[in-house]
Structures are given as structure tokens and as C-alpha cells.
Scaffold this motif. Structure first.
Motif, PDB file in Angstrom:
ATOM      1  N   ASN A 100      26.417  36.483  15.106  1.00 35.10           N
ATOM      2  CA  ASN A 100      26.956  35.812  16.277  1.00 35.10           C
ATOM      3  C   ASN A 100      27.340  34.392  15.889  1.00 35.10           C
ATOM      4  O   ASN A 100      26.565  33.693  15.230  1.00 35.10           O
ATOM      5  CB  ASN A 100      25.917  35.801  17.408  1.00 35.10           C
ATOM      6  N   THR A 101      28.523  33.953  16.297  1.00 34.33           N
ATOM      7  CA  THR A 101      28.990  32.605  16.034  1.00 34.33           C
ATOM      8  C   THR A 101      29.313  31.928  17.358  1.00 34.33           C
ATOM      9  O   THR A 101      29.969  32.519  18.207  1.00 34.33           O
ATOM     10  CB  THR A 101      30.237  32.611  15.135  1.00 34.33           C
ATOM     11  N   SER A 102      28.855  30.697  17.515  1.00 34.87           N
ATOM     12  CA  SER A 102      29.105  29.917  18.729  1.00 34.87           C
ATOM     13  C   SER A 102      29.791  28.619  18.355  1.00 34.87           C
ATOM     14  O   SER A 102      29.462  27.989  17.353  1.00 34.87           O
ATOM     15  CB  SER A 102      27.799  29.587  19.450  1.00 34.87           C
ATOM     16  N   ILE A 103      30.744  28.214  19.188  1.00 35.88           N
ATOM     17  CA  ILE A 103      31.430  26.933  19.042  1.00 35.88           C
ATOM     18  C   ILE A 103      31.200  26.175  20.340  1.00 35.88           C
ATOM     19  O   ILE A 103      31.398  26.731  21.422  1.00 35.88           O
ATOM     20  CB  ILE A 103      32.933  27.124  18.787  1.00 35.88           C
ATOM     21  N   GLY A 104      30.774  24.919  20.240  1.00 35.54           N
ATOM     22  CA  GLY A 104      30.475  24.160  21.443  1.00 35.54           C
ATOM     23  C   GLY A 104      30.855  22.709  21.322  1.00 35.54           C
ATOM     24  O   GLY A 104      31.087  22.189  20.233  1.00 35.54           O
ATOM     25  N   ALA A 105      30.942  22.065  22.490  1.00 41.14           N
ATOM     26  CA  ALA A 105      31.259  20.641  22.541  1.00 41.14           C
ATOM     27  C   ALA A 105      30.429  19.990  23.636  1.00 41.14           C
ATOM     28  O   ALA A 105      30.049  20.641  24.608  1.00 41.14           O
ATOM     29  CB  ALA A 105      32.741  20.422  22.805  1.00 41.14           C
ATOM     30  N   LYS A 106      30.165  18.700  23.456  1.00 43.06           N
ATOM     31  CA  LYS A 106      29.389  17.930  24.424  1.00 43.06           C
ATOM     32  C   LYS A 106      30.095  16.599  24.637  1.00 43.06           C
ATOM     33  O   LYS A 106      30.420  15.899  23.677  1.00 43.06           O
ATOM     34  CB  LYS A 106      27.977  17.694  23.884  1.00 43.06           C
ATOM     35  N   TYR A 107      30.368  16.272  25.905  1.00 40.50           N
ATOM     36  CA  TYR A 107      31.012  15.020  26.281  1.00 40.50           C
ATOM     37  C   TYR A 107      30.015  14.222  27.112  1.00 40.50           C
ATOM     38  O   TYR A 107      29.553  14.692  28.147  1.00 40.50           O
ATOM     39  CB  TYR A 107      32.277  15.268  27.105  1.00 40.50           C
ATOM     40  N   GLU A 108      29.687  13.016  26.687  1.00 43.02           N
ATOM     41  CA  GLU A 108      28.756  12.158  27.408  1.00 43.02           C
ATOM     42  C   GLU A 108      29.516  11.006  28.036  1.00 43.02           C
ATOM     43  O   GLU A 108      30.276  10.314  27.364  1.00 43.02           O
ATOM     44  CB  GLU A 108      27.699  11.594  26.465  1.00 43.02           C
ATOM     45  N   TYR A 109      29.291  10.807  29.325  1.00 46.99           N
ATOM     46  CA  TYR A 109      29.849   9.672  30.036  1.00 46.99           C
ATOM     47  C   TYR A 109      28.697   8.839  30.567  1.00 46.99           C
ATOM     48  O   TYR A 109      27.536   9.155  30.334  1.00 46.99           O
ATOM     49  CB  TYR A 109      30.782  10.147  31.154  1.00 46.99           C
ATOM     50  N   ARG A 110      28.988   7.805  31.314  1.00 46.55           N
ATOM     51  CA  ARG A 110      27.948   6.879  31.757  1.00 46.55           C
ATOM     52  C   ARG A 110      26.853   7.584  32.537  1.00 46.55           C
ATOM     53  O   ARG A 110      25.678   7.361  32.299  1.00 46.55           O
ATOM     54  CB  ARG A 110      28.572   5.766  32.599  1.00 46.55           C
ATOM     55  N   GLN A 111      27.209   8.450  33.486  1.00 44.84           N
ATOM     56  CA  GLN A 111      26.194   9.128  34.287  1.00 44.84           C
ATOM     57  C   GLN A 111      26.325  10.645  34.259  1.00 44.84           C
ATOM     58  O   GLN A 111      25.673  11.331  35.030  1.00 44.84           O
ATOM     59  CB  GLN A 111      26.272   8.646  35.734  1.00 44.84           C
ATOM     60  N   SER A 112      27.169  11.181  33.398  1.00 47.66           N
ATOM     61  CA  SER A 112      27.365  12.632  33.349  1.00 47.66           C
ATOM     62  C   SER A 112      27.415  13.121  31.917  1.00 47.66           C
ATOM     63  O   SER A 112      27.825  12.401  31.015  1.00 47.66           O
ATOM     64  CB  SER A 112      28.668  13.025  34.046  1.00 47.66           C
ATOM     65  N   VAL A 113      27.008  14.371  31.746  1.00 50.11           N
ATOM     66  CA  VAL A 113      27.110  15.050  30.454  1.00 50.11           C
ATOM     67  C   VAL A 113      27.727  16.416  30.714  1.00 50.11           C
ATOM     68  O   VAL A 113      27.276  17.154  31.586  1.00 50.11           O
ATOM     69  CB  VAL A 113      25.722  15.223  29.797  1.00 50.11           C
ATOM     70  N   TYR A 114      28.790  16.736  29.984  1.00 51.22           N
ATOM     71  CA  TYR A 114      29.454  18.025  30.078  1.00 51.22           C
ATOM     72  C   TYR A 114      29.219  18.778  28.775  1.00 51.22           C
ATOM     73  O   TYR A 114      29.406  18.224  27.696  1.00 51.22           O
ATOM     74  CB  TYR A 114      30.963  17.856  30.281  1.00 51.22           C
ATOM     75  N   ARG A 115      28.821  20.057  28.886  1.00 49.25           N
ATOM     76  CA  ARG A 115      28.631  20.887  27.705  1.00 49.25           C
ATOM     77  C   ARG A 115      29.384  22.189  27.909  1.00 49.25           C
ATOM     78  O   ARG A 115      29.315  22.799  28.976  1.00 49.25           O
ATOM     79  CB  ARG A 115      27.152  21.198  27.491  1.00 49.25           C
ATOM     80  N   GLY A 116      30.080  22.632  26.873  1.00 50.00           N
ATOM     81  CA  GLY A 116      30.787  23.904  26.916  1.00 50.00           C
ATOM     82  C   GLY A 116      30.574  24.658  25.627  1.00 50.00           C
ATOM     83  O   GLY A 116      30.375  24.054  24.567  1.00 50.00           O
TER      84      GLY A 116
END
Length: 132
Positions: free
Chosen positions: A44-60
Motif C-alpha cells: 500500500n502506498t499513500s501520498i499526503g500533504a499538510k497545510y498549516e495556517y495560523r488557526q487551522s490545519v488541513y490534511r489530505g
């Protein structure tokens, strides 16, 4: 075996790739209903990204099994956060949606300083704040 590579693309952006490979033997029944061992290899292979902002974190994330996942963490107060997650499994044709509330207990000196507006969420002193 697990192999993963993560890198920081920008001050608030991280990305990574992870591969998991497992091999072994599992018992199965043959035509005469007798147990025999069959070898298997799963990967299994996974590709992901994480974006951090001042009060939010987005993960995909997306993986080779046809699963796509997304998570949003939003800080409402220094000790209170909202969580929203969603995932889709294209192979199983299923979707999941979740929501949550994250409460941090004010047990550390850093959290107390954030509550009193002495430091920001990153631990930096706020201008004009009187530190004791």
C-alpha cells in the motif's frame, strides 16, 4: 516493511509518501478441505500533504487502495478546537463524514499564557504584553 519520506515544501506546507509492504503465509483450504499454506504479498502506498495556517490545519491523503481522506482542525480558542473529517473508499464504494470537538486542559504554563494573551499560538510573545 515501512518506508516513508516527508519533506517541508514551505514554512507551512509538508508533503510525504509512505509505502508499506508485508509478506507472509496464511492457511487456506484446498479442494479436499485440508489446510495448506499460501504465500501472500500486500503493498500500500499513500501520498499526503499538510497545510498549516495560523488557526487551522488541513490534511489530505490518497492511497493505492482507492481511499481518499481529508481532515480539518480549526482552533476556535487556545483550548478549544473543531475537527471535520471525510473519507471516500472507491473500491468499497463507501463514504464517511465525521465532526468532533477537541478540548485541551489548561495544565501547562504555555496554555495559561495564551489564555492571558501573553503569547500567541506559536509561543511568540505578544507586543505590549507584560510578562512576569
Amino acid at each position: 516493511m515501512l518506508v516513508s519520506v516527508y519533506t517541508r515544501l514551505a514554512p507551512n506546507v509538508e508533503a510525504g509518501v509512505e509505502t508499506t509492504i508485508s509478506a507472509g503465509m496464511k492457511p487456506v483450504l484446498n479442494e479436499m478441505m485440508q489446510p495448506v499454506y499460501q504465500t501472500f504479498v500486500d503493498a500500500n502506498t499513500s501520498i499526503g500533504a499538510k497545510y498549516e495556517y495560523r488557526q487551522s490545519v488541513y490534511r489530505g491523503q490518497i492511497n493505492s487502495n482507492g481511499e481518499v481522506a481529508f481532515l480539518l482542525e480549526h482552533r476556535v480558542l487556545p483550548t478549544l478546537g473543531l475537527l471535520v473529517s471525510a473519507s471516500m473508499d472507491h473500491v468499497k464504494n463507501t463514504c464517511k463524514l465525521g465532526a468532533g470537538l477537541q478540548v485541551d486542559v489548561a495544565g501547562s504554563e504555555e496554555v495559561m499564557m495564551m489564555q492571558n494573551n501573553l503569547i500567541d499560538a506559536n509561543g511568540n510573545p505578544i507586543e505590549g504584553a507584560q510578562l512576569a
